[in-house]
Design a protein around this motif. Sequence first.
Motif, short mmCIF file in Angstrom:
data_model
loop_
_atom_site.label_atom_id
_atom_site.label_comp_id
_atom_site.label_asym_id
_atom_site.label_seq_id
_atom_site.Cartn_x
_atom_site.Cartn_y
_atom_site.Cartn_z
N ALA A 197 0.83 -1.20 0.00
CA ALA A 197 0.00 0.00 0.00
C ALA A 197 0.86 1.25 0.00
O ALA A 197 0.55 2.25 -0.67
N GLY A 198 1.97 1.21 0.74
CA GLY A 198 2.90 2.34 0.74
C GLY A 198 3.49 2.57 -0.63
O GLY A 198 3.62 3.72 -1.09
N THR A 199 3.84 1.49 -1.33
CA THR A 199 4.37 1.62 -2.68
C THR A 199 3.31 2.16 -3.64
O THR A 199 3.61 2.95 -4.53
N THR A 200 2.06 1.73 -3.44
CA THR A 200 0.97 2.25 -4.26
C THR A 200 0.84 3.76 -4.09
O THR A 200 0.75 4.50 -5.08
N LEU A 201 0.85 4.21 -2.84
CA LEU A 201 0.78 5.65 -2.58
C LEU A 201 1.98 6.36 -3.19
O LEU A 201 1.84 7.43 -3.80
N GLY A 202 3.16 5.76 -3.05
CA GLY A 202 4.35 6.36 -3.63
C GLY A 202 4.27 6.47 -5.14
O GLY A 202 4.66 7.49 -5.72
N VAL A 240 1.53 6.70 -6.91
CA VAL A 240 0.54 7.74 -7.24
C VAL A 240 1.20 9.12 -7.15
O VAL A 240 0.99 9.98 -8.02
N LEU A 241 1.98 9.33 -6.10
CA LEU A 241 2.68 10.60 -5.96
C LEU A 241 3.68 10.82 -7.09
O LEU A 241 3.80 11.92 -7.63
N LEU A 255 6.83 3.03 0.66
CA LEU A 255 6.97 4.32 -0.01
C LEU A 255 8.29 4.39 -0.77
O LEU A 255 8.34 4.86 -1.92
#
Length: 410
Positions: free
Chosen positions: A262-267, A269-270, A316
Amino acid sequence: MVAIAAVSYILLYGITYSSFGLYIVPVSDEFGLSRADMNVAMILLMLGGGLASPAVGWLVDRFPLKLIMLVSAIAIGAALAVLGLSHSLWLDAAMVLIPLPVALAGAGYLGMSALIARWFVHQRGRAMALSMLGMAVGGIIVPPALAWLIETTGWRYSLLVGAVAVVAILIPLFALVRAPEAKDETAAPAGNDVQQEVQSERTGAPLAIGEIFRMPLFWTILLAACLSMSVMQSASLSIVPVATEAGISMLEAAFLLSLAGAGTTLGNVLVAAIGDRIDRATILAGMFLILALGNLIFLNGKAYYLLVSASVALGLAGAMTPVFFAFVADRFGSNSFGTVQGLMFPATSLATAAAMRFSGEVFDRTGSYSLMFKAFTALAIAAALLILTSRFVAARSNRQHPAGPPLQSQ
């Protein structure tokens, strides 16, 4: 093409790299292996990819990607099936060393990333990030599914299910792959005012290996990649063992892997939002510092909320991959992307293998991962400093190669 890449990353990386930690305990128990011995499997996977990547990268820049990807999908399915059925450590080692890493390079990090680099010039950072959301999504949804299969049916059956899924899904997808029309890469967008003036990419024939080796920029980026990627892979591999040693169940440990995903997904997206607007060296340096923070959190406590925080931080930082791929394509040109990445991967694989062996030895000798996390924190900070110096080295490289179009500064 972005959707095809994302789905392929979900399967390929969800089943292999993201879920490897799930197999450490059950496989080591069945074969009577130590943690360091189990880490040898990932070491062999990285070494096999490292040895094969120069040749695979050369092929990617010179032969149809569709053919390479189709053959690779079949090889991955076959290798996973053999691993699920085999009772021989030697046969398992052979599968992990040769067909599996070679095929992962052809269908994944070399073949697929080269395809995206060729299809996109003006939005390359965004396209890379969106396609590699598949890695993050795979890290979220695949480990819990495999953990359930391992607990209910055994680790061998879970590998057989993975083999069937790879062949049944990826072959039809890869049949849709097509090469882009020839594009002019001499006018990539400059982005906002924080970027340096954009210079033209090298176009035409791929760069010769000797020319690449003579570039100081290549060696600077390579050293930063070795430090950051070895820390990233080894620290991520330790999430499940650290959690289980703290008395956390397998499913709760798998949830930590999902949080990292999930952290990588957010990263990602950013990165998709800012990756073409901010200097990519600055973005990478920031991610390396987040990686250092994750290791520092692991070092200072084993409470579940700390493990959650550290896992998200590692996740992330995992979004560094699309930024790095776009960074390399910018610096060396998309027509040379496969060759350059193929030349880098042996060194990053050796560094990662050494880091993984180091982590296993640290635990086996001390009963703790503390020394590993201390070392990884320092190495991640060093990688951040190195990647920032690439701007100066890039300027030198441009002056030292006046015969052709200069390497792109962003």
